[in-house]
Design an enzyme around this catalytic site. Structure first.
Site, PDB file in Angstrom:
ATOM      1  N   LYS A 170      32.375 -18.780 -14.614  1.00  0.00           N
ATOM      2  CA  LYS A 170      31.807 -18.408 -16.131  1.00  0.00           C
ATOM      3  C   LYS A 170      30.687 -18.572 -14.386  1.00  0.00           C
ATOM      4  O   LYS A 170      29.489 -17.177 -14.653  1.00  0.00           O
ATOM      5  CB  LYS A 170      31.452 -18.758 -17.027  1.00  0.00           C
ATOM      6  CG  LYS A 170      32.783 -17.908 -17.509  1.00  0.00           C
ATOM      7  CD  LYS A 170      32.929 -16.693 -18.240  1.00  0.00           C
ATOM      8  CE  LYS A 170      31.334 -16.444 -19.272  1.00  0.00           C
ATOM      9  NZ  LYS A 170      31.011 -15.132 -19.341  1.00  0.00           N
ATOM     10  N   THR A 221      28.768 -19.986 -21.389  1.00  0.00           N
ATOM     11  CA  THR A 221      28.623 -21.103 -22.225  1.00  0.00           C
ATOM     12  C   THR A 221      28.609 -22.288 -21.358  1.00  0.00           C
ATOM     13  O   THR A 221      27.905 -22.236 -20.229  1.00  0.00           O
ATOM     14  CB  THR A 221      30.698 -21.127 -21.158  1.00  0.00           C
ATOM     15  OG1 THR A 221      30.387 -22.458 -21.720  1.00  0.00           O
ATOM     16  CG2 THR A 221      30.890 -20.808 -20.090  1.00  0.00           C
ATOM     17  N   ASP A 222      27.867 -23.167 -22.042  1.00  0.00           N
ATOM     18  CA  ASP A 222      27.419 -24.552 -21.400  1.00  0.00           C
ATOM     19  C   ASP A 222      28.479 -25.201 -20.342  1.00  0.00           C
ATOM     20  O   ASP A 222      28.255 -25.689 -19.739  1.00  0.00           O
ATOM     21  CB  ASP A 222      27.698 -25.449 -22.105  1.00  0.00           C
ATOM     22  CG  ASP A 222      28.295 -25.731 -23.878  1.00  0.00           C
ATOM     23  OD1 ASP A 222      30.212 -24.953 -23.170  1.00  0.00           O
ATOM     24  OD2 ASP A 222      29.177 -26.382 -24.730  1.00  0.00           O
ATOM     25  N   GLU A 223      29.964 -24.692 -20.745  1.00  0.00           N
ATOM     26  CA  GLU A 223      30.761 -25.089 -19.319  1.00  0.00           C
ATOM     27  C   GLU A 223      30.329 -25.677 -18.029  1.00  0.00           C
ATOM     28  O   GLU A 223      30.890 -26.054 -16.953  1.00  0.00           O
ATOM     29  CB  GLU A 223      32.504 -24.785 -20.007  1.00  0.00           C
ATOM     30  CG  GLU A 223      32.715 -25.285 -21.131  1.00  0.00           C
ATOM     31  CD  GLU A 223      34.516 -24.825 -20.971  1.00  0.00           C
ATOM     32  OE1 GLU A 223      35.199 -25.053 -19.395  1.00  0.00           O
ATOM     33  OE2 GLU A 223      34.879 -24.588 -21.715  1.00  0.00           O
ATOM     34  N   TYR A 226      38.192 -21.861 -15.621  1.00  0.00           N
ATOM     35  CA  TYR A 226      37.413 -21.033 -16.158  1.00  0.00           C
ATOM     36  C   TYR A 226      35.399 -21.395 -16.016  1.00  0.00           C
ATOM     37  O   TYR A 226      35.412 -20.405 -15.756  1.00  0.00           O
ATOM     38  CB  TYR A 226      37.884 -21.276 -17.354  1.00  0.00           C
ATOM     39  CG  TYR A 226      36.811 -20.342 -18.215  1.00  0.00           C
ATOM     40  CD1 TYR A 226      36.551 -19.822 -18.618  1.00  0.00           C
ATOM     41  CD2 TYR A 226      35.870 -22.003 -19.745  1.00  0.00           C
ATOM     42  CE1 TYR A 226      35.647 -18.994 -19.347  1.00  0.00           C
ATOM     43  CE2 TYR A 226      35.031 -21.101 -20.411  1.00  0.00           C
ATOM     44  CZ  TYR A 226      35.034 -19.771 -20.563  1.00  0.00           C
ATOM     45  OH  TYR A 226      33.776 -19.450 -21.304  1.00  0.00           O
TER      46      TYR A 226
END
Length: 342
Positions: free
Chosen positions: A152, A124-126, A148
């Protein structure tokens, strides 16, 4: 010929990916491994079950013997399985670290033992954290801001370490926010849509100025397949190129599609550690031929129409999602549900 093990294949993105690759003649075997937690549902696979090349296995990526048994029969892995809801991670971070980090380790170690030809880890971009300006490249450091995203980022590093240490042909994809039909209704677009369709108000954090890039799930899956086929081992690929919207701009589009006005919007205090803006450069995947094909307005209209026509699919899931929230967040579920998409 490809013999692909897909983890989390009964989820929103994984099931769309399964349906995509089964249209290819060079897929000789596709196996879904899914634990069927609250966000995974076999119904998402639909007509894919009619294809004799598809096998569904109900199991957990932390089950080493099961993973080894399945890995021995495949030549490639696409790893979607993950705990992914930001607000849940604020109160149950242990589950995220266990599934996302140790689960990835279990898969990567098994893939190395069985000589897997390509291991695609979906992220993810997060992991890049909030950016006040500019856009993250694949070479930028990860700066996760919530549990979260941290889980990741850690799982990305675990996967890539197996390339550096053991030569496992790992690629990592990091996508921006996905949307489309069949998405679990605690995610922001289906949550806003189902609230409006049932006469409730949608909720915006702060003044709705948080910026996200929206990429149709079909475009993300096209990019993931491209990495599976042509991605260079050891590389990270940003999958973006959709449309940047603030929360308020997204709400305006959904209000129009549902025939509602701004009196259907409630503003609530900003969420704890709510990243203001995500943005990525996606030149590397573009060089492989990736081009997003879905127009945002058309994609949103299709998505809203699906939720309008299928209340039997999402209403029970939404009730289940609210019931499964930790007690400390359940009382503010309307605020907690309006979150990131992965």
């Amino acid at each position: 010929m490809y013999e692909v093990l897909v983890t989390g294949g009964a989820g929103f993105i994984g099931s769309r990916f399964i349906r995509r690759i089964l249209r290819r003649d060079d897929m000789s075997r596709v196996t879904v491994l899914d634990a069927l937690t609250y966000a995974g549902h076999p119904e998402n696979l639909g007509e894919a079950f009619l294809d004799p090349r598809l096998t569904f296995v109900h199991g957990n990526i932390l089950d080493g013997p099961l993973v080894d048994e399945l890995m021995a029969r495949h030549t490639a892995v696409v790893h979607f399985a993950a705990e992914s809801h930001v607000d849940r991670s604020l109160t149950t971070a242990d589950n995220f670290l266990t599934t996302n980090v140790l689960g990835t380790q279990t898969l990567a170690a098994s893939a190395g033992r069985h000589g897997i030809a390509k291991f695609v880890h979906v992220s993810t971009d997060e992991v890049y954290g909030s950016l006040a300006e500019g856009s993250a490249t694949e070479e930028d450091p990860v700066r996760p801001g919530v549990p979260y995203a941290a889980s990741k980022a850690a799982s990305d590093l675990v996967a890539l370490s197996h390339f550096q240490t053991y030569g496992l042909p790992v690629c990592v994809t990091r996508s921006s926010n996905n949307y489309g039909p069949h998405q679990f209704p605690e995610k922001v677009i289906p949550l806003f849509t189902t609230r409006l369709l049932t006469g409730e108000k949608l909720t915006l954090h702060g003044q709705g100025q948080h910026v996200r890039n929206w990429l149709h799930v079909a475009d993300n899956c096209a990019g993931i397949e491209l990495v599976l086929r042509d991605g260079n081992p050891g590389e990270v690929y940003n999958l973006a190129g959709g449309t940047d919207l603030t929360g308020r701009e997204l709400a305006a589009k959904l209000l129009a599609l549902c025939g509602k006005g701004w009196d259907s919007v409630a503003y609530i205090p900003d969420r704890q550690a709510n990243d203001l803006r995500y943005s990525m450069v996606w030149d590397k995947i573009a060089a492989l031929g990736f081009r997003p094909a879905r127009d945002l307005d058309e994609g949103l209209a299709e998505t809203v129409d699906w939720y309008r026509r299928h209340p039997d699919r999402w209403a029970p899931l939404l009730r289940s999602a609210r019931a499964s929230l930790p007690p400390t967040t359940r009382v503010t579920a309307t605020a907690a549900e309006a979150t990131h998409v992965h």
